[in-house]
Motif scaffolding. Sequence first.
Motif, mmCIF file in Angstrom:
data_model
loop_
_atom_site.group_PDB
_atom_site.id
_atom_site.type_symbol
_atom_site.label_atom_id
_atom_site.label_comp_id
_atom_site.label_asym_id
_atom_site.label_seq_id
_atom_site.Cartn_x
_atom_site.Cartn_y
_atom_site.Cartn_z
ATOM 1 N N PHE A 1 7.345 8.700 13.177
ATOM 2 C CA PHE A 1 7.634 7.494 13.084
ATOM 3 C C PHE A 1 6.428 7.008 12.387
ATOM 4 O O PHE A 1 5.512 7.329 12.920
ATOM 5 N N PRO A 2 5.633 6.963 10.724
ATOM 6 C CA PRO A 2 4.530 6.282 11.252
ATOM 7 C C PRO A 2 4.034 5.076 11.474
ATOM 8 O O PRO A 2 2.652 5.160 11.812
ATOM 9 N N ALA A 3 4.811 4.202 11.917
ATOM 10 C CA ALA A 3 4.727 3.102 13.037
ATOM 11 C C ALA A 3 3.490 3.548 13.875
ATOM 12 O O ALA A 3 2.634 2.424 14.415
ATOM 13 N N LYS A 4 4.478 4.792 14.820
ATOM 14 C CA LYS A 4 3.608 4.802 15.527
ATOM 15 C C LYS A 4 1.839 4.558 15.523
ATOM 16 O O LYS A 4 1.059 4.797 15.918
ATOM 17 N N ALA A 5 0.977 5.239 14.589
ATOM 18 C CA ALA A 5 -0.251 5.189 13.953
ATOM 19 C C ALA A 5 -0.545 3.681 13.764
ATOM 20 O O ALA A 5 -1.055 3.797 14.718
ATOM 21 N N ILE A 6 -0.038 2.656 13.451
ATOM 22 C CA ILE A 6 -0.400 1.480 13.675
ATOM 23 C C ILE A 6 -0.174 0.924 14.540
ATOM 24 O O ILE A 6 -1.348 -0.032 15.325
ATOM 25 N N ARG A 7 0.818 1.374 15.054
ATOM 26 C CA ARG A 7 1.113 1.089 16.865
ATOM 27 C C ARG A 7 -0.837 0.804 18.279
ATOM 28 O O ARG A 7 -0.907 0.556 19.422
ATOM 29 N N THR A 8 -0.827 2.089 17.466
ATOM 30 C CA THR A 8 -2.454 2.806 18.088
ATOM 31 C C THR A 8 -2.972 2.732 17.846
ATOM 32 O O THR A 8 -4.637 2.925 18.178
ATOM 33 N N MET A 9 -3.174 1.677 16.482
ATOM 34 C CA MET A 9 -4.507 0.913 16.354
ATOM 35 C C MET A 9 -4.970 -0.231 16.499
ATOM 36 O O MET A 9 -4.159 -1.003 17.594
ATOM 37 N N GLY B 1 0.663 -1.455 -0.113
ATOM 38 C CA GLY B 1 -0.012 -0.230 -0.222
ATOM 39 C C GLY B 1 0.893 0.966 -0.082
ATOM 40 O O GLY B 1 2.226 0.954 0.435
ATOM 41 N N ALA B 2 0.407 2.081 0.252
ATOM 42 C CA ALA B 2 1.200 3.767 -0.403
ATOM 43 C C ALA B 2 -0.146 4.453 0.172
ATOM 44 O O ALA B 2 -0.679 4.491 -0.828
ATOM 45 N N THR B 3 1.088 5.752 -0.220
ATOM 46 C CA THR B 3 -0.667 7.112 -0.485
ATOM 47 C C THR B 3 0.381 8.269 0.375
ATOM 48 O O THR B 3 1.995 7.856 0.088
ATOM 49 N N THR B 4 0.046 9.792 -0.220
ATOM 50 C CA THR B 4 1.423 10.422 -0.109
ATOM 51 C C THR B 4 0.727 11.474 1.186
ATOM 52 O O THR B 4 -0.519 11.135 1.610
ATOM 53 N N PHE C 1 6.027 -3.407 7.678
ATOM 54 C CA PHE C 1 7.369 -2.696 6.986
ATOM 55 C C PHE C 1 6.817 -0.897 6.463
ATOM 56 O O PHE C 1 6.125 -1.308 5.953
ATOM 57 N N VAL C 2 7.081 -0.327 6.927
ATOM 58 C CA VAL C 2 6.454 1.582 6.747
ATOM 59 C C VAL C 2 8.409 1.999 6.165
ATOM 60 O O VAL C 2 9.253 2.073 6.757
ATOM 61 N N SER C 3 7.714 2.206 5.099
ATOM 62 C CA SER C 3 8.972 3.113 4.331
ATOM 63 C C SER C 3 8.452 4.404 3.847
ATOM 64 O O SER C 3 7.038 5.030 3.133
ATOM 65 N N LEU C 4 9.463 5.572 4.063
ATOM 66 C CA LEU C 4 8.951 7.138 3.779
ATOM 67 C C LEU C 4 10.489 7.779 2.735
ATOM 68 O O LEU C 4 11.272 7.198 2.613
ATOM 69 N N ASN D 1 1.065 15.580 12.663
ATOM 70 C CA ASN D 1 -0.055 14.528 12.451
ATOM 71 C C ASN D 1 -0.589 14.782 11.181
ATOM 72 O O ASN D 1 -1.625 12.997 11.168
ATOM 73 N N GLU D 2 -0.017 14.729 10.133
ATOM 74 C CA GLU D 2 -0.752 14.461 8.374
ATOM 75 C C GLU D 2 0.264 12.978 8.458
ATOM 76 O O GLU D 2 -0.930 11.783 7.817
ATOM 77 N N ILE D 3 1.109 12.533 8.655
ATOM 78 C CA ILE D 3 2.294 11.426 8.742
ATOM 79 C C ILE D 3 1.154 9.986 9.644
ATOM 80 O O ILE D 3 0.445 9.574 8.542
ATOM 81 N N ILE D 4 1.001 10.983 10.862
ATOM 82 C CA ILE D 4 -0.150 9.658 11.062
ATOM 83 C C ILE D 4 -0.935 9.742 10.527
ATOM 84 O O ILE D 4 -1.663 8.107 10.923
#
Length: 121
Positions: free
Chosen positions: A57-65, A8-11, A46-49, A18-21
């Motif tokens: 860190f976008p990983a924070k977004a996933i860990r908080t789900m 998956g990918a987004t921009t 794996f999350v790349s930027l 806040n926008e990254i998360i």
Amino acid sequence: MFIRGIRGATTVEKNDANEIIEETKKLMSQIILQNNLEPDKVAQIFVSLTDDLNADFPAKAIRTMEGWSFVPVMCMQEITVPNALPKCIRIMATVNTNAAQSQIHHIYLNEAIILRPDLTK
């Protein structure tokens, strides 16, 4: 059961924490929904930027789900390629599933749909 990769990918519009998360949560939520994922069936994410994103860190977004705090998540920087899509967040989830490769739904949001127009519906 098979081991499959789900992409998956987004921009984002700017290098803003806040926008990254938020965009990472939107992307991961769609990956989960479209592929009926359960955290216990996910080996790793794996999350790349791109190199123009470093506000968080976008990983924070996933860990908080809810339910996803124990899934191993790692962030990394994409290689710098001339004329590559800027401000891009990419996800690769390794999952255990009974789905055939053709049944996996890879998710591309925002400007990232240009990366794989063949996979967008």
